[in-house]
Design a protein around this motif. Sequence first.
Motif, PDB file in Angstrom:
ATOM      1  N   CYS A 196      -5.483  -5.743   1.627  1.00  0.00           N
ATOM      2  CA  CYS A 196      -5.325  -4.288   1.676  1.00  0.00           C
ATOM      3  C   CYS A 196      -5.539  -3.687   0.291  1.00  0.00           C
ATOM      4  N   VAL A 197      -4.953  -4.313  -0.722  1.00  0.00           N
ATOM      5  CA  VAL A 197      -5.075  -3.821  -2.100  1.00  0.00           C
ATOM      6  C   VAL A 197      -6.517  -3.955  -2.583  1.00  0.00           C
ATOM      7  N   LYS A 198      -7.142  -5.072  -2.284  1.00  0.00           N
ATOM      8  CA  LYS A 198      -8.525  -5.307  -2.720  1.00  0.00           C
ATOM      9  C   LYS A 198      -9.500  -4.353  -2.039  1.00  0.00           C
ATOM     10  N   ASN A 199      -9.261  -4.049  -0.767  1.00  0.00           N
ATOM     11  CA  ASN A 199     -10.182  -3.204  -0.009  1.00  0.00           C
ATOM     12  C   ASN A 199      -9.926  -1.713  -0.148  1.00  0.00           C
ATOM     13  N   ASN A 200      -8.700  -1.332  -0.498  1.00  0.00           N
ATOM     14  CA  ASN A 200      -8.390   0.092  -0.610  1.00  0.00           C
ATOM     15  C   ASN A 200      -7.265   0.305  -1.639  1.00  0.00           C
ATOM     16  N   PRO A 201      -7.588   0.086  -2.933  1.00  0.00           N
ATOM     17  CA  PRO A 201      -6.557   0.196  -3.968  1.00  0.00           C
ATOM     18  C   PRO A 201      -6.014   1.610  -4.160  1.00  0.00           C
ATOM     19  N   ASP A 202      -6.704   2.611  -3.645  1.00  0.00           N
ATOM     20  CA  ASP A 202      -6.192   3.980  -3.742  1.00  0.00           C
ATOM     21  C   ASP A 202      -4.961   4.179  -2.866  1.00  0.00           C
ATOM     22  N   VAL A 203      -4.877   3.428  -1.776  1.00  0.00           N
ATOM     23  CA  VAL A 203      -3.794   3.597  -0.798  1.00  0.00           C
ATOM     24  C   VAL A 203      -2.670   2.580  -0.984  1.00  0.00           C
ATOM     25  N   PHE A 204      -3.015   1.342  -1.274  1.00  0.00           N
ATOM     26  CA  PHE A 204      -2.036   0.258  -1.277  1.00  0.00           C
ATOM     27  C   PHE A 204      -1.641  -0.129  -2.709  1.00  0.00           C
ATOM     28  N   HIS A 205      -0.364   0.107  -3.038  1.00  0.00           N
ATOM     29  CA  HIS A 205       0.193  -0.131  -4.370  1.00  0.00           C
ATOM     30  C   HIS A 205       1.464  -0.967  -4.227  1.00  0.00           C
ATOM     31  N   PRO A 206       1.351  -2.309  -4.158  1.00  0.00           N
ATOM     32  CA  PRO A 206       2.512  -3.148  -3.852  1.00  0.00           C
ATOM     33  C   PRO A 206       3.661  -3.093  -4.850  1.00  0.00           C
ATOM     34  N   LYS A 207       3.432  -2.609  -6.051  1.00  0.00           N
ATOM     35  CA  LYS A 207       4.508  -2.570  -7.047  1.00  0.00           C
ATOM     36  C   LYS A 207       5.189  -1.208  -7.119  1.00  0.00           C
ATOM     37  N   GLU A 208       4.815  -0.297  -6.221  1.00  0.00           N
ATOM     38  CA  GLU A 208       5.395   1.045  -6.219  1.00  0.00           C
ATOM     39  C   GLU A 208       6.161   1.302  -4.929  1.00  0.00           C
ATOM     40  N   LYS A 209       6.969   2.339  -4.932  1.00  0.00           N
ATOM     41  CA  LYS A 209       7.672   2.780  -3.723  1.00  0.00           C
ATOM     42  C   LYS A 209       7.457   4.274  -3.579  1.00  0.00           C
TER      43      LYS A 209
END
Length: 76
Positions: A30-43
């Motif tokens: 998800c992060v690799k394909n759409n880094p604008d949307v998926f930010h695993p280190k944020e809330k």
Amino acid sequence: MDPKDIKKEYTNGEVTIVWESGKCIHSAMCVKNNPDVFHPKEKPWILPEKSTSEKIMDTINKCPSGALSFYLNKKD
């Protein structure tokens, strides 16, 4: 609530992203394909308003674990 079985929904008004933590294998597709949307280190870590619905759906369809799914919201 078991932290391994969290289910959350995020929407941009047109499409709703459903994330199920218990299914996630952390492949980061998800992060690799759409880094604008998926930010695993944020809330919150999913920001659907940062991309088009089409790109979001395409990204979710590449999720290998099925932890991400989506549904289209009904129009009034």
